[in-house]
Design an enzyme around this catalytic site. Structure first.
Site, PDB file in Angstrom:
ATOM      1  N   ASP A 183      57.960  15.737  53.610  1.00 14.46           N
ATOM      2  CA  ASP A 183      57.722  15.285  54.632  1.00 14.46           C
ATOM      3  C   ASP A 183      59.490  15.326  55.868  1.00 14.46           C
ATOM      4  OD1 ASP A 183      57.412  15.474  57.658  1.00 14.46           O
ATOM      5  OD2 ASP A 183      55.925  13.740  57.707  1.00 14.46           O
ATOM      6  N   ILE A 184      59.937  16.168  56.446  1.00 12.09           N
ATOM      7  CA  ILE A 184      60.557  16.013  56.707  1.00 12.09           C
ATOM      8  C   ILE A 184      61.158  15.227  57.734  1.00 12.09           C
ATOM      9  CG2 ILE A 184      60.855  18.111  58.525  1.00 12.09           C
ATOM     10  CD1 ILE A 184      63.566  18.975  57.666  1.00 12.09           C
ATOM     11  N   GLY A 229      52.945  23.376  63.034  1.00 11.73           N
ATOM     12  CA  GLY A 229      53.649  22.544  62.137  1.00 11.73           C
ATOM     13  C   GLY A 229      54.367  21.994  61.690  1.00 11.73           C
ATOM     14  N   ASP A 238      57.516  21.385  64.102  1.00  8.46           N
ATOM     15  CA  ASP A 238      57.597  21.116  65.292  1.00  8.46           C
ATOM     16  C   ASP A 238      56.973  20.613  65.866  1.00  8.46           C
ATOM     17  OD1 ASP A 238      58.599  21.688  67.564  1.00  8.46           O
ATOM     18  OD2 ASP A 238      58.223  23.346  68.061  1.00  8.46           O
ATOM     19  N   TYR A 264      55.482  31.597  61.164  1.00  6.94           N
ATOM     20  CA  TYR A 264      56.074  33.505  61.373  1.00  6.94           C
ATOM     21  C   TYR A 264      56.785  34.010  60.776  1.00  6.94           C
ATOM     22  CZ  TYR A 264      58.355  30.884  66.559  1.00  6.94           C
ATOM     23  OH  TYR A 264      57.920  30.891  67.398  1.00  6.94           O
TER      24      TYR A 264
END
Ligand code: ADP
Length: 175
Positions: free
Chosen positions: A13-14, A35, A37, A124
């Site tokens: 997880d970023i 997502g 974001d 996307y």
């Protein structure tokens, strides 16, 4: 992880990464979404949205920087990837531009460790193998002749994506 000091592949997880800047795959409003974001906005807290409101959005292929707020990362670089429309609408150039614009902002803000998600490969719908080629190729070219950022981490949410990144990095090294 691979053995390069400058390009690393990480699975996870970023929002958990302690780096100078994480990159957000945002949308043009910069006001949050789904997502990665959504995960970044939830982890950073409401102050992030307040700062984002002052930025007047962001164009596809461009990037803007904010503070990291409650994240372990000092900054968030928000970039907007292209929506995949079949490949004939300049998607490759726009995706490459996301990486370059983000790295330029990172360098301008003295960020020497930067983590990227796999921009545009979620809702996307950018094909993962093509997106990975662009991500790795563009970042390698950029950091070859620039001191900053010192380390770029490709943060993959799942093992399959991480394997694809590892293979692409290894293929690039072989030349
Ligand atoms: P886009 O709208 O640019 O396609 P998404 O957020 O839908 O953006 O997906 C981009 C990538 O981010 C996908 O590969 C998805 O698996 C990944 N992702 C989602 N959540 C996280 C997270 N918390 N940390 C890292 N990567 C994530």
């Amino acid at each position: 992880m691979n053995d390069s000091p400058r390009i690393q592949v990480h699975t996870g997880d970023i929002t958990k990464l302690t780096v100078d800047a994480i990159v957000n795959a945002a949308n043009t409003s910069l006001l949050g979404g789904g997502g990665v974001d959504g995960a970044i906005h939830r982890a950073a807290g409401r102050e992030l949205e307040f700062e984002c409101r002052m930025l007047n959005g962001c164009k596809v292929g461009d990037a803007k920087i904010t503070k990291g707020y409650r994240l372990p990362a000092r900054h968030i670089i928000h970039t907007v990837g292209p929506v995949w429309q079949g490949g004939g609408k300049g998607e490759a150039e726009l995706l490459a531009s996301c990486y370059v614009s983000s790295l330029e902002l990172a360098a301008a803000n003295d960020c020497s460790t930067v983590a990227f998600p796999a921009i545009s490969t979620g809702v996307y719908r950018y094909p993962k193998d093509e997106a990975t080629e662009i991500a790795v190729g563009t970042v390698s070219t950029f950091i070859e002749d620039k001191t900053l950022p010192g380390v770029v981490i490709f943060c993959c949410f799942d093992e399959l994506t991480a394997e694809l990144y590892e293979q692409t990095v290894a293929a690039l090294r072989k030349g």
